[in-house]
Design an enzyme around this catalytic site. Structure first.
Site, PDB file in Angstrom:
ATOM      1  N   GLY A  35     -15.243  11.418   6.275  1.00  0.00           N
ATOM      2  CA  GLY A  35     -16.355  10.462   6.224  1.00  0.00           C
ATOM      3  C   GLY A  35     -17.599  11.055   5.592  1.00  0.00           C
ATOM      4  O   GLY A  35     -17.619  12.225   5.185  1.00  0.00           O
ATOM      5  N   ASP A  50     -15.318  16.355  17.091  1.00  0.00           N
ATOM      6  CA  ASP A  50     -13.899  16.235  16.766  1.00  0.00           C
ATOM      7  C   ASP A  50     -13.128  15.742  17.987  1.00  0.00           C
ATOM      8  O   ASP A  50     -13.278  16.300  19.076  1.00  0.00           O
ATOM      9  CB  ASP A  50     -13.371  17.612  16.339  1.00  0.00           C
ATOM     10  N   ALA A  73     -10.987   6.665  13.913  1.00  0.00           N
ATOM     11  CA  ALA A  73     -10.776   8.050  13.455  1.00  0.00           C
ATOM     12  C   ALA A  73      -9.298   8.409  13.427  1.00  0.00           C
ATOM     13  O   ALA A  73      -8.621   8.357  14.452  1.00  0.00           O
ATOM     14  CB  ALA A  73     -11.529   9.013  14.376  1.00  0.00           C
ATOM     15  N   SER A 116      -1.728  -0.263  11.920  1.00  0.00           N
ATOM     16  CA  SER A 116      -1.396  -0.440  10.502  1.00  0.00           C
ATOM     17  C   SER A 116      -0.085  -1.205  10.349  1.00  0.00           C
ATOM     18  O   SER A 116       0.791  -1.134  11.216  1.00  0.00           O
ATOM     19  CB  SER A 116      -1.240   0.952   9.887  1.00  0.00           C
ATOM     20  N   TYR A 140       3.123   8.948   9.272  1.00  0.00           N
ATOM     21  CA  TYR A 140       1.871   8.209   9.513  1.00  0.00           C
ATOM     22  C   TYR A 140       2.144   6.935  10.316  1.00  0.00           C
ATOM     23  O   TYR A 140       1.502   6.663  11.333  1.00  0.00           O
ATOM     24  CB  TYR A 140       1.199   7.859   8.175  1.00  0.00           C
ATOM     25  N   LYS A 144       1.014   5.695  14.288  1.00  0.00           N
ATOM     26  CA  LYS A 144       0.389   4.434  14.703  1.00  0.00           C
ATOM     27  C   LYS A 144       1.266   3.732  15.752  1.00  0.00           C
ATOM     28  O   LYS A 144       0.770   3.156  16.711  1.00  0.00           O
ATOM     29  CB  LYS A 144       0.163   3.520  13.489  1.00  0.00           C
ATOM     30  N   HIS A 188      -5.675   5.308  -2.519  1.00  0.00           N
ATOM     31  CA  HIS A 188      -5.543   3.851  -2.508  1.00  0.00           C
ATOM     32  C   HIS A 188      -5.587   3.281  -3.920  1.00  0.00           C
ATOM     33  O   HIS A 188      -6.251   3.822  -4.805  1.00  0.00           O
ATOM     34  CB  HIS A 188      -6.627   3.230  -1.615  1.00  0.00           C
ATOM     35  N   ILE A 206       1.865   5.193 -11.006  1.00  0.00           N
ATOM     36  CA  ILE A 206       2.564   4.213 -10.166  1.00  0.00           C
ATOM     37  C   ILE A 206       3.880   4.852  -9.725  1.00  0.00           C
ATOM     38  O   ILE A 206       4.674   5.311 -10.558  1.00  0.00           O
ATOM     39  CB  ILE A 206       2.821   2.895 -10.935  1.00  0.00           C
ATOM     40  N   PHE A 207       4.048   4.882  -8.399  1.00  0.00           N
ATOM     41  CA  PHE A 207       5.249   5.533  -7.853  1.00  0.00           C
ATOM     42  C   PHE A 207       6.365   4.496  -7.700  1.00  0.00           C
ATOM     43  O   PHE A 207       6.397   3.757  -6.727  1.00  0.00           O
ATOM     44  CB  PHE A 207       4.925   6.188  -6.506  1.00  0.00           C
TER      45      PHE A 207
HETATM   46  N1  LIG Z   1      -7.760   1.993   4.597  1.00  0.00           N
HETATM   47  C1  LIG Z   1      -6.664   1.263   4.835  1.00  0.00           C
HETATM   48  O1  LIG Z   1      -6.149   0.571   3.958  1.00  0.00           O
HETATM   49  C2  LIG Z   1      -6.040   1.252   6.231  1.00  0.00           C
HETATM   50  C3  LIG Z   1      -4.893   0.478   6.446  1.00  0.00           C
HETATM   51  C4  LIG Z   1      -4.321   0.462   7.722  1.00  0.00           C
HETATM   52  C5  LIG Z   1      -4.896   1.177   8.754  1.00  0.00           C
HETATM   53  N2  LIG Z   1      -6.000   1.948   8.511  1.00  0.00           N
HETATM   54  C6  LIG Z   1      -6.577   2.710   9.625  1.00  0.00           C
HETATM   55  O2  LIG Z   1      -7.964   2.447   9.706  1.00  0.00           O
HETATM   56  C7  LIG Z   1      -8.663   3.591  10.174  1.00  0.00           C
HETATM   57  C8  LIG Z   1      -9.814   3.906   9.223  1.00  0.00           C
HETATM   58  O3  LIG Z   1      -9.322   4.086   7.918  1.00  0.00           O
HETATM   59  P1  LIG Z   1     -10.279   4.454   6.697  1.00  0.00           P
HETATM   60  O4  LIG Z   1      -9.631   3.987   5.460  1.00  0.00           O
HETATM   61  O5  LIG Z   1     -11.665   4.030   7.001  1.00  0.00           O
HETATM   62  O6  LIG Z   1     -10.167   6.060   6.723  1.00  0.00           O
HETATM   63  P2  LIG Z   1     -11.305   7.148   6.501  1.00  0.00           P
HETATM   64  O7  LIG Z   1     -10.611   8.443   6.295  1.00  0.00           O
HETATM   65  O8  LIG Z   1     -12.266   6.699   5.468  1.00  0.00           O
HETATM   66  O9  LIG Z   1     -12.048   7.162   7.909  1.00  0.00           O
HETATM   67  C9  LIG Z   1     -11.579   7.877   9.011  1.00  0.00           C
HETATM   68  C10 LIG Z   1     -12.785   8.592   9.614  1.00  0.00           C
HETATM   69  O10 LIG Z   1     -12.364   9.296  10.776  1.00  0.00           O
HETATM   70  C11 LIG Z   1     -12.931  10.604  10.762  1.00  0.00           C
HETATM   71  N3  LIG Z   1     -12.015  11.461  11.537  1.00  0.00           N
HETATM   72  C12 LIG Z   1     -10.723  11.766  11.254  1.00  0.00           C
HETATM   73  N4  LIG Z   1     -10.204  12.561  12.202  1.00  0.00           N
HETATM   74  C13 LIG Z   1     -11.181  12.751  13.134  1.00  0.00           C
HETATM   75  C14 LIG Z   1     -11.262  13.467  14.356  1.00  0.00           C
HETATM   76  N5  LIG Z   1     -10.235  14.191  14.806  1.00  0.00           N
HETATM   77  N6  LIG Z   1     -12.415  13.439  15.057  1.00  0.00           N
HETATM   78  C15 LIG Z   1     -13.470  12.726  14.605  1.00  0.00           C
HETATM   79  N7  LIG Z   1     -13.464  12.020  13.453  1.00  0.00           N
HETATM   80  C16 LIG Z   1     -12.335  12.039  12.725  1.00  0.00           C
HETATM   81  C17 LIG Z   1     -13.051  10.979   9.292  1.00  0.00           C
HETATM   82  O11 LIG Z   1     -14.046  11.944   9.036  1.00  0.00           O
HETATM   83  C18 LIG Z   1     -13.398   9.630   8.678  1.00  0.00           C
HETATM   84  O12 LIG Z   1     -14.804   9.432   8.625  1.00  0.00           O
HETATM   85  C19 LIG Z   1      -7.620   4.701  10.299  1.00  0.00           C
HETATM   86  O13 LIG Z   1      -7.214   4.774  11.643  1.00  0.00           O
HETATM   87  C20 LIG Z   1      -6.476   4.205   9.436  1.00  0.00           C
HETATM   88  O14 LIG Z   1      -5.236   4.723   9.856  1.00  0.00           O
HETATM   89  C21 LIG Z   1      -6.581   2.010   7.269  1.00  0.00           C
END
Ligand SMILES: NC(=O)c1ccc[n+]([C@@H]2O[C@H](COP(=O)([O-])OP(=O)(O)OC[C@H]3O[C@@H](n4cnc5c(N)ncnc54)[C@H](O)[C@@H]3O)[C@@H](O)[C@H]2O)c1
Length: 333
Positions: A35, A50, A73, A116, A140, A144, A188, A206-207
């Site tokens: 982040g 953390d 997170a 997810s 992954y 979830k 992404h 593209i995979f």
């Molecule tokens: N982006 C997508 O398309 C998508 C799709 C399905 C699910 N998700 C889920 O949504 C959530 C957010 O996704 P995102 O795209 O914003 O990801 P992102 O990586 O941008 O955000 C995750 C945040 O969590 C923080 N983080 C990770 N591990 C940590 C820990 N141990 N302690 C404290 N902070 C921690 C990171 O620093 C980051 O800011 C995730 O759980 C992800 O699995 C995302």
């Protein structure tokens, strides 16, 4: 007060903005591994901590009167999880358990969990509803799935109230162009295409172009991040008012796009031509993932408002305004 874990991440920062607009008091807990401090306002309480450190998360519940937790997170790259399952099981599962234990110790009962569509694996149906069997095919996706199970068990044993939100592919950026998607590395699709069209990457990879789909590339359901966080707001309000509990909802649009269709849309909107490189399929990528969104409409009264063009326009706007992403702060994020 609402605790947003991962609140400095892509989706978390959009969530924080919407919560503040709706007059919720917010506190952010993020280790800034992915982040950006600059993605959330200075005045919002921010704990750099953390989830793998039980003490750090426990202290947050001691210091603040938290009513509900929105847990974003996690690590979230399917491909990386196949090569580094240890990282995913540690961060996503142990981090969740520390959070749930801290909530339990502090008697905080309400949780909105970022799940997810990866929990469905290779679904047998074209449109995936929430009753579809959960058989994830990547580490992954399994983190979830196991997280959902752990939350269900904590709920049965300790009276935790929860809503699981299963997102499809999240894309786009907030309308004012101040916050957006800035992952390093970026896996992404839409940001990768736009970064390439902006001249920041040589080509798009593209995979797999031999999937059983119309043009051979994978079909996904893309949802605008603004719609997604609105869905969370509806879920939170229902949970806090005790109208819904122990439920799972798909958050998607119900419309699938192939990767090539998305590339073509990006080319049209930016008026630039993309260079594509095809590689082997990645393990863990199912050919077709599209949501049945009827349950969210019926029970949450939520429906996505934005289309693919809106996602691309808003992401492009963000990239043009922030060609190098967020500014680096003193923590190096
Ligand atoms: N982006 C997508 O398309 C998508 C799709 C399905 C699910 N998700 C889920 O949504 C959530 C957010 O996704 P995102 O795209 O914003 O990801 P992102 O990586 O941008 O955000 C995750 C945040 O969590 C923080 N983080 C990770 N591990 C940590 C820990 N141990 N302690 C404290 N902070 C921690 C990171 O620093 C980051 O800011 C995730 O759980 C992800 O699995 C995302």
């Amino acid at each position: 007060m609402i605790l947003v874990t991962g609140g400095a991440g892509y989706i978390g920062s959009h969530m924080v903005k919407l919560l503040l607009e709706h007059n919720y008091e917010v506190i952010i807990f993020d280790n800034l591994s992915m982040g950006h401090r600059a993605s959330v306002p200075e005045h919002v309480p921010f704990i750099k901590g953390d989830l793998n450190n039980h003490d750090q998360i426990t202290q947050v519940f001691k210091k603040y009167a938290i009513k509900a937790v929105m847990h974003f997170a996690a690590n979230c790259y399917v491909g990386e999880s196949v090569n580094h399952p240890q990282k995913y099981y540690h961060n996503n599962i142990i981090g969740l358990i520390h959070l749930l234990d801290a909530m339990r110790e502090a008697n905080v009962k309400n949780l909105i969990f970022s799940s997810s569509c990866a929990v469905y694996g290779r679904p047998p149906k074209r449109l995936i509803d929430e009753k579809t069997v959960r058989e994830p095919i990547s580490p992954y996706g399994r983190t979830k799935f196991f997280s959902e199970k752990i939350i269900e068990d904590y709920s049965m044993a300790y009276g935790l109230n929860y809503i699981l939100l299963r997102y499809f592919n999240v894309a786009g950026a907030d309308g004012d162009g101040k916050i957006g998607e800035d992952h390093k590395p970026e896996t992404h699709l839409i940001p990768n295409i736009l970064r390439h069209l902006q001249g920041k990457q040589k080509e798009i990879t593209i995979f797999g172009n031999d999937y059983p789909t119309t043009d051979g590339t994978c079909i996904r359901d893309y949802i605008h991040v603004t719609d997604l966080v609105e869905g969370h707001l509806y879920a939170l309000s229902n949970l806090l008012h005790k109208k819904l509990n122990r439920e799972a909802y798909n958050l998607g649009t119900g419309r699938g796009y192939s990767i090539l269709e998305v590339v073509q849309k990006c080319e049209l909107i930016t008026r630039k031509k993309a260079l594509i490189q095809y590689k082997e399929r990645r393990p863990g990528d199912p050919p077709h993932l599209v949501a049945n969104t009827r349950k969210a409409l019926k029970e949450l009264k939520w429906k996505a408002r934005f289309e693919m063009d809106d996602m691309i326009h808003s992401a492009w706007h963000w990239f043009l305004k922030h060609p190098d992403g967020y500014p680096i702060d003193k923590d190096g994020r």
